[in-house]
Design an enzyme around this catalytic site. Sequence first.
Site, PDB file in Angstrom:
ATOM      1  N   CYS A  96     -61.671 -16.526  35.107  1.00 22.73           N
ATOM      2  CA  CYS A  96     -62.271 -15.790  36.214  1.00 22.73           C
ATOM      3  C   CYS A  96     -63.396 -14.884  35.702  1.00 22.73           C
ATOM      4  CB  CYS A  96     -61.190 -15.021  36.972  1.00 22.73           C
ATOM      5  SG  CYS A  96     -61.744 -14.432  38.593  1.00 22.73           S
ATOM      6  N   HIS A 225     -56.625 -18.914  37.994  1.00 20.95           N
ATOM      7  CA  HIS A 225     -55.856 -18.090  37.050  1.00 20.95           C
ATOM      8  C   HIS A 225     -54.615 -18.831  36.530  1.00 20.95           C
ATOM      9  CE1 HIS A 225     -57.833 -14.090  37.453  1.00 20.95           C
ATOM     10  NE2 HIS A 225     -58.237 -14.608  38.610  1.00 20.95           N
ATOM     11  N   GLU A 227     -52.822 -17.950  34.030  1.00 27.93           N
ATOM     12  CA  GLU A 227     -51.827 -16.974  33.553  1.00 27.93           C
ATOM     13  C   GLU A 227     -50.936 -16.482  34.688  1.00 27.93           C
ATOM     14  OE1 GLU A 227     -54.832 -16.304  34.314  1.00 27.93           O
ATOM     15  OE2 GLU A 227     -55.068 -14.271  35.085  1.00 27.93           O
TER      16      GLU A 227
END
Length: 259
Positions: A96, A225, A227
């Site tokens: 990002c 994302h 994560e």
Amino acid sequence: MKKVKALILRTAGTNCDFETQAAFELCGASAEKLHVNELIEKRDKIFEYDILAFPGGFSYGDDIASGKILSNEVKNKLGEKVQKFALSGKPVIGICNGFQVLVKMGLLPDSKLFKQISTLSYNDSDKFECRWVYLKTEKQKGVSKSLWVQNLPNIISLPVAHGEGKFIPADKKLLDDLNKNNQVVFRYSSKDGKNPKYPLDPNGSTEQIAGICNAKGNVFGLMPHPERYVFALQHPGKEGFDGEHGWGKIIFQNAVDYI
């Protein structure tokens, strides 16, 4: 056996560093968060690590443009070291805001040229977009160039959260080269792999591009994302590829296993 060491570079406004650290540690790495000023004071410290990560967030409040100030800071004060790290073949990821940093410093898509030749601009909706999207994993002859996405299926799902995620290459030749060289890693997609419409296409990126890599495949940037989807419980439907973990874990695991 020596543990793989991941460096998560943060600064004012970074807000996904803890999640990124946890994702690498889940995959067996030793992950350390380091402020960019600490690395500037000891520039060769970067070579103590095996993996370099630029996490998501709003570095320096997105002033001027998302990721622009941090990209200038890293390029002007650490550029030679960061480029050497990337050209050595070690894994580098920008998520990002980190993707915006990699693109705007020019480490993507051409790590050798190291010059900005593309950008990530405002979403077509002109507002912040936050939702789960589908991604198509791009492959040529069944293989992706990026070391980060090996063993992923054709379609996965990850969350996005950004206001400036519209990928725009400098010109058609660059776009053609990215496609020809298998450097497009992810495209936004419908659930069945077709071209999506808004809101599944969250930003209007050129040819629905959501992530790209360099020519060697070790430097990878993406707007979604990973994560935020390392456990099945993070998915709204509690879906996981093995009942416990999400697709994001495979992305981090690939880099750790590569070392």
